[in-house]
Design an enzyme around this catalytic site. Structure first.
Site, PDB file in Angstrom:
ATOM      1  N   TRP A 113      -1.367 -20.476  15.807  1.00  0.00           N
ATOM      2  CA  TRP A 113      -2.034 -21.337  14.825  1.00  0.00           C
ATOM      3  C   TRP A 113      -1.196 -22.581  14.517  1.00  0.00           C
ATOM      4  O   TRP A 113       0.006 -22.483  14.257  1.00  0.00           O
ATOM      5  CB  TRP A 113      -2.261 -20.588  13.526  1.00  0.00           C
ATOM      6  CG  TRP A 113      -3.175 -19.405  13.475  1.00  0.00           C
ATOM      7  CD1 TRP A 113      -3.273 -18.523  12.429  1.00  0.00           C
ATOM      8  CD2 TRP A 113      -4.148 -18.960  14.431  1.00  0.00           C
ATOM      9  NE1 TRP A 113      -4.232 -17.564  12.688  1.00  0.00           N
ATOM     10  CE2 TRP A 113      -4.785 -17.815  13.913  1.00  0.00           C
ATOM     11  CE3 TRP A 113      -4.550 -19.420  15.694  1.00  0.00           C
ATOM     12  CZ2 TRP A 113      -5.791 -17.124  14.593  1.00  0.00           C
ATOM     13  CZ3 TRP A 113      -5.536 -18.739  16.380  1.00  0.00           C
ATOM     14  CH2 TRP A 113      -6.141 -17.615  15.848  1.00  0.00           C
ATOM     15  N   ASN A 229     -10.939 -21.553  15.842  1.00  0.00           N
ATOM     16  CA  ASN A 229     -10.950 -20.168  16.298  1.00  0.00           C
ATOM     17  C   ASN A 229     -12.296 -19.521  15.982  1.00  0.00           C
ATOM     18  O   ASN A 229     -12.694 -19.400  14.831  1.00  0.00           O
ATOM     19  CB  ASN A 229      -9.828 -19.384  15.598  1.00  0.00           C
ATOM     20  CG  ASN A 229      -9.847 -17.913  15.947  1.00  0.00           C
ATOM     21  OD1 ASN A 229      -9.877 -17.542  17.119  1.00  0.00           O
ATOM     22  ND2 ASN A 229      -9.866 -17.059  14.921  1.00  0.00           N
ATOM     23  N   GLU A 230     -13.005 -19.123  17.046  1.00  0.00           N
ATOM     24  CA  GLU A 230     -14.254 -18.352  16.968  1.00  0.00           C
ATOM     25  C   GLU A 230     -15.330 -18.998  16.076  1.00  0.00           C
ATOM     26  O   GLU A 230     -15.787 -18.398  15.102  1.00  0.00           O
ATOM     27  CB  GLU A 230     -13.961 -16.921  16.494  1.00  0.00           C
ATOM     28  CG  GLU A 230     -13.043 -16.168  17.441  1.00  0.00           C
ATOM     29  CD  GLU A 230     -12.847 -14.703  17.052  1.00  0.00           C
ATOM     30  OE1 GLU A 230     -13.121 -14.364  15.886  1.00  0.00           O
ATOM     31  OE2 GLU A 230     -12.422 -13.912  17.913  1.00  0.00           O
ATOM     32  N   TYR A 310     -13.803  -8.321  22.923  1.00  0.00           N
ATOM     33  CA  TYR A 310     -13.559  -7.240  21.960  1.00  0.00           C
ATOM     34  C   TYR A 310     -14.692  -6.219  22.018  1.00  0.00           C
ATOM     35  O   TYR A 310     -15.515  -6.120  21.111  1.00  0.00           O
ATOM     36  CB  TYR A 310     -13.437  -7.807  20.536  1.00  0.00           C
ATOM     37  CG  TYR A 310     -12.170  -8.579  20.307  1.00  0.00           C
ATOM     38  CD1 TYR A 310     -10.956  -7.917  20.135  1.00  0.00           C
ATOM     39  CD2 TYR A 310     -12.187  -9.974  20.257  1.00  0.00           C
ATOM     40  CE1 TYR A 310      -9.786  -8.627  19.931  1.00  0.00           C
ATOM     41  CE2 TYR A 310     -11.023 -10.694  20.041  1.00  0.00           C
ATOM     42  CZ  TYR A 310      -9.820 -10.017  19.877  1.00  0.00           C
ATOM     43  OH  TYR A 310      -8.656 -10.726  19.674  1.00  0.00           O
ATOM     44  N   GLU A 350      -8.522 -14.532  24.114  1.00  0.00           N
ATOM     45  CA  GLU A 350      -8.190 -13.347  23.325  1.00  0.00           C
ATOM     46  C   GLU A 350      -8.837 -12.142  23.994  1.00  0.00           C
ATOM     47  O   GLU A 350      -9.998 -12.212  24.390  1.00  0.00           O
ATOM     48  CB  GLU A 350      -8.728 -13.418  21.888  1.00  0.00           C
ATOM     49  CG  GLU A 350      -8.013 -14.359  20.955  1.00  0.00           C
ATOM     50  CD  GLU A 350      -8.503 -14.208  19.512  1.00  0.00           C
ATOM     51  OE1 GLU A 350      -8.968 -13.092  19.150  1.00  0.00           O
ATOM     52  OE2 GLU A 350      -8.433 -15.177  18.751  1.00  0.00           O
ATOM     53  N   TRP A 384      -4.321 -10.307  22.897  1.00  0.00           N
ATOM     54  CA  TRP A 384      -4.214 -10.305  21.435  1.00  0.00           C
ATOM     55  C   TRP A 384      -3.722  -8.935  21.015  1.00  0.00           C
ATOM     56  O   TRP A 384      -4.384  -7.958  21.265  1.00  0.00           O
ATOM     57  CB  TRP A 384      -5.565 -10.588  20.781  1.00  0.00           C
ATOM     58  CG  TRP A 384      -5.450 -10.619  19.284  1.00  0.00           C
ATOM     59  CD1 TRP A 384      -5.438  -9.536  18.434  1.00  0.00           C
ATOM     60  CD2 TRP A 384      -5.286 -11.773  18.459  1.00  0.00           C
ATOM     61  NE1 TRP A 384      -5.281  -9.941  17.131  1.00  0.00           N
ATOM     62  CE2 TRP A 384      -5.191 -11.314  17.121  1.00  0.00           C
ATOM     63  CE3 TRP A 384      -5.212 -13.148  18.714  1.00  0.00           C
ATOM     64  CZ2 TRP A 384      -5.029 -12.193  16.035  1.00  0.00           C
ATOM     65  CZ3 TRP A 384      -5.050 -14.011  17.650  1.00  0.00           C
ATOM     66  CH2 TRP A 384      -4.962 -13.541  16.328  1.00  0.00           C
TER      67      TRP A 384
END
Length: 443
Positions: A113, A229-230, A310, A350, A384
């Site tokens: 980050w 992010n996302e 994920y 990720e 991740w």
């Protein structure tokens, strides 16, 4: 710990009486030692000053990343916490420990980050107001990464609330009486908030590092910028709001910084108008989040596509075997998009799974390796997340200390070495030859 070739060993010269014989012999021996040392290890390691001079920007050629004209495939990881831990003296050593450990595994890229908005140890305290102490921590992370031979993928804001995120920008606008809506998605369409974020982008990109004097936009240690992010904008499932925001912000970045690559930070879901929404998305909800992988990634000012993985968060009641089958299908679909739709590299920025970690890692590594062998668009993958010992507070269900899991550690190094066979070693992988020879001996 990595041994640095720039470390010179000084010998004390002993003089016998008033004679010059022993000093001359000692000096000549020292010169001979240095000559042999540099010639023996020069192909593996380089002096930091030489490295600074030779460090090159990573570029893109069609579906490939390139480094000094050669294909560049990435084995890397996420440690989102580097800047946060670089602020305080007691936690700062974790930054070096993590980056050294990554370099020791031959990893070339760490995603982290470059934001902390309005929270404890915030970088941006309020719109356009920065804590110099925290900015110096980010300076430290960049310089430390360069010294360890690791590049950085720097993310500029979070869609989630952790470390401020888009909701903090909305609160700021609301508090200042300029916000159009209290919805977190107003981050994407409120003109005042867009200006807040543009100001942030400009400040970050033009920051002059206090440790090396290099502006961030001129530093090749930074592999690329990631917008967010996302990103999700579920209040507009058509995707038009997010698409407009990506276009505006990516073009703004490119006006300021023409040297670095840029990605969005997508999870990889297909939107409702995309044929793959029904055949590849994990479930129906994934097409209603306001994003679309191919549409968002086609924007000319976006250099490469990003995807997350994920499976145990995206599905309910699936067995591990089904998770792994989905992972392969998911990855191949996006690599195909990179080849046929985008003509851009696709990086899996990720990936995490709570169970059967080694099988999960191997599935992902195998897909990337096969793509790289065919010179296709699968450009690399970032696990991740990686931590060092004593960081349980910052862990989630996916975090690991790699060297505490020998079988996983072995898989990571194996991936480093087989990608290196395809692309050849790069200057920053100082211990690659030794690492891969050791792997062969232990096989």
């Amino acid at each position: 710990m990595i041994l640095r070739s720039s470390r010179l060993y000084k010998k004390k010269m002993v003089v016998a009486g008033n004679g010059l014989f022993y000093p001359i012999i000692g000096f000549a021996s020292c010169l001979a030692f240095l000559y042999m040392s540099f010639h023996s290890f020069g192909d593996l390691r380089s002096d930091f000053r030489e490295e600074e001079h030779q460090l090159a920007f990573v570029k893109r050629n069609g579906t490939q990343f390139t480094l000094e004209g050669k294909p560049f495939y990435i084995n890397g990881w996420n440690s989102y916490w580097l800047m946060y831990h670089a602020v305080d003296q007691y936690s700062r050593p974790r930054v070096r420990e993590m980056l050294q450990a990554g370099a020791k595994m031959g990893l070339t890229l760490c995603r982290t980050w470059a934001f902390n908005d309005g929270e404890y140890n915030a970088l941006q305290v309020s719109p356009g107001q920065f804590d110099e102490r925290v900015f110096k921590a980010l300076d430290h992370v960049i310089v430390e990464a360069r010294q360890q031979g690791v590049r950085l993928l720097l993310c500029l804001v979070n869609n989630l609330q952790n470390y401020g995120g888009k909701s903090q920008y909305v609160r700021w606008a609301w508090q200042e009486g300029v916000g159009l809506s209290s919805s977190n998605d107003s981050f994407f369409f409120d003109p005042s908030i867009r200006n807040y974020f543009k100001s942030y982008i400009k400040t970050i990109l033009t920051r002059k590092n206090t440790l090396n004097g290099i502006e961030y936009r001129d530093d090749p240690t930074i592999f690329a910028w990631e917008l967010i992010n996302e990103p999700r904008c579920s209040t507009d499932a058509s995707g038009d709001t997010l698409q407009d925001w990506i276009e505006e912000m990516s073009e703004f970045v490119k006006v300021i910084d023409k040297k670095h690559l840029l990605t969005v930070g997508l999870e990889g879901f297909y939107g409702p108008k995309n044929p793959k929404a029904l055949t590849v998305n994990p479930e129906q909800w994934a097409s209603r989040l306001g994003s679309d992988f191919t549409r968002n990634s086609k924007i000319p000012s976006i250099d490469f596509a990003s995807v997350h993985i994920y499976p145990d968060h995206w599905f309910h009641d699936l067995e591990v075997e089904d998770h792994l089958k989905f992972v392969t299908k998911w990855m191949l679909s996006h690599i195909e998009d990179g080849e046929k739709e985008l003509n851009k590299p696709v990086m899996f920025t990720e990936f995490g799974l709570a169970d059967q970690l080694d099988r999960f890692y191997k599935t992902i590594f195998d897909v990337i390796y096969k793509s790289a062998k065919k010179h296709q668009a699968g450009a690399g993958a970032l696990a991740w997340q990686f931590l060092v010992a004593g960081m349980d507070k910052y862990n989630d269900e996916f975090g690991i200390v790699p060297w505490e899991r020998p079988s996983t550690y072995k898989l990571i190094i194996e991936q480093t070495c087989r990608l290196a066979k395809i692309q050849g070693p790069i200057l920053e992988q100082r211990n690659l030859k030794e690492l891969c020879l050791q792997k062969q001996r232990n096989a």
